[in-house]
Each structure stands twice: as C-alpha cells, then as structure tokens.
Scaffold this motif. Structure first.
Motif, PDB file in Angstrom:
ATOM      1  N   LYS A  14      22.070   6.840  22.775  1.00 46.19           N
ATOM      2  CA  LYS A  14      21.242   7.673  23.640  1.00 46.19           C
ATOM      3  C   LYS A  14      19.826   7.141  23.793  1.00 46.19           C
ATOM      4  O   LYS A  14      19.254   7.167  24.874  1.00 46.19           O
ATOM      5  CB  LYS A  14      21.205   9.101  23.093  1.00 46.19           C
ATOM      6  N   MET A  15      19.225   6.639  22.687  1.00 49.92           N
ATOM      7  CA  MET A  15      17.828   6.230  22.708  1.00 49.92           C
ATOM      8  C   MET A  15      17.622   4.775  23.113  1.00 49.92           C
ATOM      9  O   MET A  15      16.484   4.305  23.199  1.00 49.92           O
ATOM     10  CB  MET A  15      17.180   6.463  21.339  1.00 49.92           C
ATOM     11  N   ASP A  16      18.675   4.028  23.372  1.00 53.60           N
ATOM     12  CA  ASP A  16      18.524   2.649  23.828  1.00 53.60           C
ATOM     13  C   ASP A  16      17.744   2.620  25.146  1.00 53.60           C
ATOM     14  O   ASP A  16      17.869   3.527  25.973  1.00 53.60           O
ATOM     15  CB  ASP A  16      19.893   1.995  24.034  1.00 53.60           C
ATOM     16  N   PHE A  17      16.934   1.581  25.339  1.00 54.84           N
ATOM     17  CA  PHE A  17      16.094   1.508  26.532  1.00 54.84           C
ATOM     18  C   PHE A  17      16.165   0.115  27.142  1.00 54.84           C
ATOM     19  O   PHE A  17      16.418  -0.880  26.446  1.00 54.84           O
ATOM     20  CB  PHE A  17      14.643   1.867  26.197  1.00 54.84           C
ATOM     21  N   ALA A  18      15.945   0.058  28.454  1.00 59.62           N
ATOM     22  CA  ALA A  18      16.080  -1.196  29.197  1.00 59.62           C
ATOM     23  C   ALA A  18      14.867  -2.089  28.979  1.00 59.62           C
ATOM     24  O   ALA A  18      13.729  -1.666  29.160  1.00 59.62           O
ATOM     25  CB  ALA A  18      16.247  -0.910  30.684  1.00 59.62           C
ATOM     26  N   VAL A  19      15.125  -3.329  28.594  1.00 57.16           N
ATOM     27  CA  VAL A  19      14.067  -4.335  28.558  1.00 57.16           C
ATOM     28  C   VAL A  19      14.141  -5.216  29.803  1.00 57.16           C
ATOM     29  O   VAL A  19      13.194  -5.931  30.127  1.00 57.16           O
ATOM     30  CB  VAL A  19      14.139  -5.201  27.273  1.00 57.16           C
ATOM     31  N   TRP A  20      15.277  -5.148  30.490  1.00 61.46           N
ATOM     32  CA  TRP A  20      15.461  -5.897  31.736  1.00 61.46           C
ATOM     33  C   TRP A  20      16.371  -5.099  32.653  1.00 61.46           C
ATOM     34  O   TRP A  20      17.379  -4.532  32.205  1.00 61.46           O
ATOM     35  CB  TRP A  20      16.072  -7.264  31.448  1.00 61.46           C
ATOM     36  N   LYS A  21      15.999  -5.012  33.934  1.00 57.23           N
ATOM     37  CA  LYS A  21      16.796  -4.275  34.903  1.00 57.23           C
ATOM     38  C   LYS A  21      17.547  -5.261  35.787  1.00 57.23           C
ATOM     39  O   LYS A  21      16.951  -6.187  36.358  1.00 57.23           O
ATOM     40  CB  LYS A  21      15.898  -3.367  35.758  1.00 57.23           C
ATOM     41  N   GLY A  22      18.848  -5.054  35.891  1.00 62.03           N
ATOM     42  CA  GLY A  22      19.692  -5.963  36.658  1.00 62.03           C
ATOM     43  C   GLY A  22      19.323  -6.021  38.137  1.00 62.03           C
ATOM     44  O   GLY A  22      18.683  -5.113  38.684  1.00 62.03           O
ATOM     45  N   TYR A  23      19.757  -7.072  38.784  1.00 62.92           N
ATOM     46  CA  TYR A  23      19.417  -7.361  40.181  1.00 62.92           C
ATOM     47  C   TYR A  23      19.891  -6.264  41.134  1.00 62.92           C
ATOM     48  O   TYR A  23      21.013  -5.755  41.026  1.00 62.92           O
ATOM     49  CB  TYR A  23      20.046  -8.693  40.597  1.00 62.92           C
TER      50      TYR A  23
END
Length: 481
Positions: free
Chosen positions: A180-189
């Motif tokens: 649940k608490m995982d967060f994006a360090v990179w957003k896909g194209y």
C-alpha cells in the motif's frame, strides 16, 4: 543524534518529537536544502509565509550564530500539474515552467527573501535522477511494473514512517503496487507527456525522487537541514528520507527537518485547489514586505498562522512603533538646547538583559516572538525616559538601544524603509512636519480650533500620500503602505 560539534542551539525534531541540540560536523559550516515550488501557477501568501519564515531561520543561523550556511533549493519544473497547465493553455510545458519560475523569484525578491546559493531544476538533472534510480534497482530496493513505472519497495526498508508514524497493512492498494505504501520513483511513458529514455524504459521522474537525487548530487550522503511546509512532511519528506537512506546505505540522511505550519483562513488551509488564495503581488499592493515579515516574526514557525486584517494591522503597528522610536531617537540626540549628557545605567542594564534574553530565545528553536516583545518593552522604557526625564540627557544609552533594535530587525530581514522611489524627499517632509508641529503646539496653547483643524487636514493629506504623522511632544513620521 549526529556525530560532531554541538553549536548551542536547539531545534524541534519531528522524529524525537522534542527539541534537540544542533550538532554539525564542522561547527561553523552547515548545509541546507529547501523544497522549492512546482512552477505551474502564481505563488500565493501561503508560500510567502513558508519562505519568509525559512528565510528568517536561515538569517538567524547566519547572522546571529555566525554559521556559514550553504543553501540550495529545488525547482520542480516537470510535473502532472505543469503538464495539465500546458495542455489547458496550449503552451509548451517548458514555457509554462519558466514563466512561473521567473515570477516566483520576483515575488521572493519583493519579500526580501535571500536567494539560495544553488538552484537546482529537475529538467537539468535527469542524469542524476537516472543514476539514483539505477542505484536502487541494483540494490533490489525498487521494482519495475508492467507499465514501465518504477516503485520503491517499502517492505524492504524497515524504518519507513520515521518522520510520521504510518500504519501499513502490507496489502497492495491496486494492481500495480506490491504494498500500500509503495511510491513511484519513475512514471512510465505516456504518449501525450514529455519523457526521457533510461536503461529500464521511457518515462519521467516521480515527485519524491527529484529532491533526493538533486540533494545527493549537491551535498552527498548527508544533509544538515531539510526544509519545507508541514504538508510536505508526508508523503514527500518521508519518501525522500526512505529512498535516500536506502541509496546511501545509512540510517539517517537529513539530520534536521524544518517544517513550517500552514497559513490558514479561519482554520481552513490556504491552497490553490480550494481557490481561497491571495497572490503575493496582491498582498504587496496592500501591505509592505516588512509588515508581512513582522506578522511572521510574531508567530512560531512550526504552528499554524491565521491570515486576517487584524494580524496584518498588528504587524504594521509594530513596524511603525519601531520606526517612530528611531525617528524620535534621531530628534532626541540632535537636541540643540542641551549641552551636557550622562549615562543612564538603568537603560544600559535593560539593554544588556534584553540582548541576553533574546540570544537564549533564538537558541531555543528560533523564538522570534519573544525577541520582538522584549524589544518593544525596551523601546517603551527608553521612550518614557526620553519624554519624561527632561532634566537629564542620555544620548549614548538611547543610541545604543536604537542601534541594537536596527541590528536585530535587520538580521531578521526587515528593511525598515521602502524600496520604491518616493515623490517627496525626506528633507522636505521633515521641514513640513516641523512647521506643522510648531503651528499645532501654539494652537494647543491658545486653543485655536481653526488652526488645529488645519493641522488635522495636513495630517490626513500626508496619510493619503503614505506618510503617517505621530503627534507627540516631538512630532515624528513614517512611511506606510
């Protein structure tokens, strides 16, 4: 606590939930990073409150405690909101970001906020971001999802939630995240968004990774002060600390988090989404930068602050009190009718006590409100002696108090004068005020109502020209907004 040299100053620590000593590796050198704006719109007075209060703390560290403070600020110039604004205005996202960043720096200058030594923009640091994420990938602390995004795995970081206690059920919140608490360090194209090519795929940075990568590039594996609004404590600062500790293999990345309380409208947070903001340029049409700064000085930096006409009036009133005092001191020490002076040791003792009290207040989590109140009491005592003790003359004692007041207010970032050009020179105003004072004094003695009314007309006309007259035994004046 960090290893190193205690500097004798205490600051609130959100992890310890108490005030702790500031300890620096070098007792005179400190590093400071502030989270800057996401430049998609004009800055408002909520931002002004945050950055003025941080500017005050930085000035105290530098000017009172003689630290060599190396300051940096990150500018988020690629983000969901910037992309949205670009689409709405049919403008390139880079044009949007540059325009609002330029406006931001103009606002900061008009508020007399010192510019950071280092300004770091996300768009200029894609290589640093890529290397940072690659380091996390190599350590198996992040994972790539089917849409090309990269998420930080909070289950592999045991002290996640140290800035703000977080309860994680360990269950995924959607089909992409593992936890649940995982967060994006990179957003896909996405085809309609700007993107950059990396070894793991095309896309753009997540919000939190930007600051970690830029700070690590500038300051390395440890930072003394990391600052921003209280709304950044979670998730932004929490996620920064987690991924930075993971990347550098340390238990503590930023030693001291400085969080500024919200500026509210009657207990309602001021924000662009609620459409209840006042732009900084609009604020400065109504009040001077000194007035707003004084309102900030009267508030604890960590606590919420309620914006109101009463709050600003109080700030203006206090600024005027200091200005009136300085004007009266100038008149007092240039009194040509007295040819013998002496020391007032009671005043000098009061000055020394205030200096010591204020130093202790600033050592105790930057208590500026106590400093302002003690200085108001000091000038009140000096004023009383200047006006009532007509048999003695104390220019040295009075000038030392005035010098201390100017010195402290300057160290806090107050200018005590307007930066704009004035249509009428000070010397002409001095002559007019002196003439009016003479006429008014004679009219009071003879009870000439017509002359007194004429003096009131002059006072009101001067006020309309932003010059406020203070009628007392020796009349003085100040410029006002």
């Amino acid at each position: 606590m960090p290893y190193g040299n205690p500097v004798g100053v205490y600051v609130y620590n959100c992890v310890a939930e108490e005030r702790v000593p500031i300890i620096l590796n070098d007792p005179k050198i400190a590093t400071w990073y502030s989270c800057g704006p996401t430049v998609y719109d004009s800055a408002h007075i909520g931002h002004a409150c945050c950055y003025v209060k941080l500017d005050i703390i930085q000035r105290i560290l530098k000017n009172v405690f003689n630290m060599k403070l190396v300051t940096a600020m990150g500018i988020t110039d690629i983000d969901d909101k910037i992309i949205k604004k670009a689409k709405e205005t049919k403008t390139d996202y880079r044009t949007v970001a540059k325009a609002f960043e330029q406006e931001f720096w103009i606002d900061m200058a008009n508020l007399n906020i010192e510019k950071p030594m280092i300004i770091s923009r996300v768009s200029d640091n894609m290589s640093a971001v890529e290397k940072f994420i690659q380091g996390l990938l190599d350590s198996d602390l992040v994972y790539v999802t089917h849409d090309g995004s990269v998420y930080f795995d909070t289950s592999k970081f045991s002290i996640y939630g140290k800035l703000q206690q977080i309860q994680d059920s360990g269950e995924p919140s959607d089909q992409v995240k593992k936890n649940k608490m995982d967060f994006a360090v990179w957003k896909g194209y996405k085809p309609d968004e700007p993107s950059w090519q990396t070894t793991w795929g095309e896309g753009r940075p997540g919000w939190h990774i930007e600051c970690s990568a830029m700070v690590s590039k500038i300051f390395g594996s440890q930072l003394d002060f990391h600052a921003g609004g209280i709304d950044l404590k979670f998730p932004h600062h929490e996620n920064e600390e987690a991924q930075s500790c993971a990347f550098h293999g340390t238990k503590q990345w930023a030693n001291y988090w400085i969080h500024v309380g919200h500026l509210n409208f009657k207990e309602t947070k001021m924000s662009k989404s609620l459409q209840n903001t006042i732009s900084i340029s609009k604020l400065l049409e109504m009040y001077s930068a000194d007035t707003f700064r004084m309102a900030c000085l009267l508030s604890n930096y960590r606590h919420p602050m309620e914006y109101s006409e009463q709050m600003m009036s109080m700030g203006q009133e206090i600024i005027n009190k200091f200005k009136y005092f300085l004007q009266d001191v100038h008149i007092y020490v240039n009194n040509s009718t007295i040819d013998k002076s002496t020391y007032n040791y009671k005043l000098l003792s009061s000055l020394q006590n205030v200096q010591e009290q204020n130093l202790e207040a600033l050592k105790n989590d930057f208590d500026t409100a106590s400093c302002i109140n003690s200085m108001l009491n000091l000038i009140s005592n000096a004023h009383t002696i200047m006006k009532l003790d007509t048999n003695n003359f104390y220019p040295v004692s009075v000038v030392l108090i005035a010098d201390y007041v100017v010195d402290m207010l300057t160290k806090f970032g107050c200018k005590l004068k307007d930066s704009t050009e004035q249509a009428i020179s000070d010397s002409v105003i001095d002559t007019l005020i002196e003439f009016r004072h003479t006429v008014r004094s004679n009219a009071l003695k003879t009870k000439d109502k017509e002359l007194l009314a004429a003096c009131d007309v002059v006072r009101d006309k001067m006020k309309s020209m932003k010059v406020q007259i203070n009628d007392s035994k020796t009349s003085s004046w100040v410029r006002v907004k």
